[in-house]
Write a protein that holds these residues in place. Structure first.
Motif, PDB file in Angstrom:
ATOM      1  N   ARG A  89     -26.587 -15.498  72.008  1.00 56.57           N
ATOM      2  CA  ARG A  89     -26.855 -14.174  72.575  1.00 56.57           C
ATOM      3  C   ARG A  89     -28.305 -13.757  72.342  1.00 56.57           C
ATOM      4  N   VAL A  92     -30.861 -15.723  74.635  1.00 51.36           N
ATOM      5  CA  VAL A  92     -30.925 -15.409  76.062  1.00 51.36           C
ATOM      6  C   VAL A  92     -31.157 -13.922  76.325  1.00 51.36           C
ATOM      7  N   VAL A  99     -28.858 -16.974  82.368  1.00 51.50           N
ATOM      8  CA  VAL A  99     -27.467 -17.217  81.970  1.00 51.50           C
ATOM      9  C   VAL A  99     -26.669 -18.003  83.009  1.00 51.50           C
ATOM     10  N   PRO A 100     -26.766 -17.689  84.315  1.00 56.57           N
ATOM     11  CA  PRO A 100     -25.976 -18.458  85.290  1.00 56.57           C
ATOM     12  C   PRO A 100     -26.324 -19.942  85.334  1.00 56.57           C
ATOM     13  N   THR A 102     -26.763 -21.910  82.673  1.00 51.58           N
ATOM     14  CA  THR A 102     -26.241 -22.691  81.553  1.00 51.58           C
ATOM     15  C   THR A 102     -24.977 -23.472  81.897  1.00 51.58           C
ATOM     16  N   PRO A 103     -24.022 -22.911  82.668  1.00 49.85           N
ATOM     17  CA  PRO A 103     -22.852 -23.732  83.022  1.00 49.85           C
ATOM     18  C   PRO A 103     -23.224 -24.948  83.865  1.00 49.85           C
ATOM     19  N   ARG A 106     -24.398 -27.680  81.368  1.00 47.49           N
ATOM     20  CA  ARG A 106     -23.684 -27.792  80.101  1.00 47.49           C
ATOM     21  C   ARG A 106     -23.418 -29.242  79.706  1.00 47.49           C
ATOM     22  N   LEU A 141     -17.411 -19.768  75.400  1.00 49.79           N
ATOM     23  CA  LEU A 141     -18.540 -19.908  76.314  1.00 49.79           C
ATOM     24  C   LEU A 141     -18.482 -18.868  77.435  1.00 49.79           C
ATOM     25  N   SER A 142     -17.283 -18.678  77.968  1.00 45.59           N
ATOM     26  CA  SER A 142     -17.125 -17.690  79.043  1.00 45.59           C
ATOM     27  C   SER A 142     -17.447 -16.288  78.547  1.00 45.59           C
ATOM     28  N   ASN A 145     -21.369 -15.888  77.936  1.00 48.38           N
ATOM     29  CA  ASN A 145     -22.083 -15.865  79.214  1.00 48.38           C
ATOM     30  C   ASN A 145     -21.831 -14.566  79.960  1.00 48.38           C
ATOM     31  N   GLN A 149     -24.531 -11.262  80.596  1.00 46.45           N
ATOM     32  CA  GLN A 149     -24.835 -10.804  81.954  1.00 46.45           C
ATOM     33  C   GLN A 149     -24.486  -9.330  82.133  1.00 46.45           C
TER      34      GLN A 149
END
Length: 207
Positions: A89, A92, A99-100, A102-103, A106, A141-142, A145, A149
């Motif tokens: 946290r 970022v 943030v979008p 990173t998935p 991954r 993770l969800s 993230n 956001q």
């Protein structure tokens, strides 16, 4: 524009991140990064193949500074996980538009992979393994993230919340009431309380 003699991946990542911080994620292109580096777009292709590779460098630029070593084993496992989540946290917080990305990276980002390995070790020591460990990791993770956001791109105290608080009570009584309460919840309280709920649920799920 002349081509620099040599560029490192850190320099490329920093230039791409500067574009995102200033103009948003949608502005990230080979052309805009080349301009940031004062070089031609064609010259940039000598260093990276495409925009996707640039976004990978951005992720490393932001998360490369995250401490991925395990917290003290003397702490409860929930506090160890909390520490790991807070590290992400903090990293970022200054670059929420990243943030979008990173998935998408991954499975390739060494920073994400090292962080994930440490978190998986903590979960395993706590007795969370197998498919349950998969769900626990993805939930964490969800959460981080999504929370980052919301905190930076759609805070509870924003104009949208004000608008929802003024919805017709006859049609949206609970939504309007919740939005009014949301205006009194700060980002730190929201993040911490949400993580508490998630960790509490994980604790109860340990057999």
């Amino acid at each position: 524009m002349p081509r620099p003699r040599s560029l490192s991946t850190d320099q490329l990542g920093a230039a791409a991140l500067a574009v995102i911080d200033r103009d948003g994620l949608a502005a990230l292109t080979m052309r805009t990064v080349a301009a940031e580096l004062r070089m031609s777009t064609m010259a940039l292709y000598r260093y990276v193949a495409d925009r996707e590779e640039l976004t990978g460098l951005v992720v490393e630029q932001v998360l490369g500074a995250v401490d991925t070593t395990a917290p003290s084993a003397e702490l409860p496992w929930t506090e160890q996980v909390r520490t790991m989540v807070e590290r992400i946290r903090v990293a970022v917080a200054a670059h929420p538009a990243v943030v979008p990305l990173t998935p998408l990276h991954r499975h390739r980002s060494m920073s994400i992979l090292r962080w994930t390995e440490t978190v998986l070790g903590i979960l395993t020591e706590a007795g969370i393994d197998g498919p349950h460990r998969v769900v626990a990791l993805r939930a964490l993770l969800s959460y981080v993230n999504g929370a980052v956001q919301l905190e930076h791109l759609g805070p509870l105290s924003g104009a949208g919340t004000v608008a929802m608080s003024e919805l017709p009570r006859a049609d949206f009584p609970l939504l309007a009431e919740t939005a009014r309460h949301a205006r009194q919840v700060g980002p730190e309280e929201e993040f911490t309380a949400g993580l508490d709920i998630l960790l509490h649920g994980l604790t109860r799920s340990i057999r």
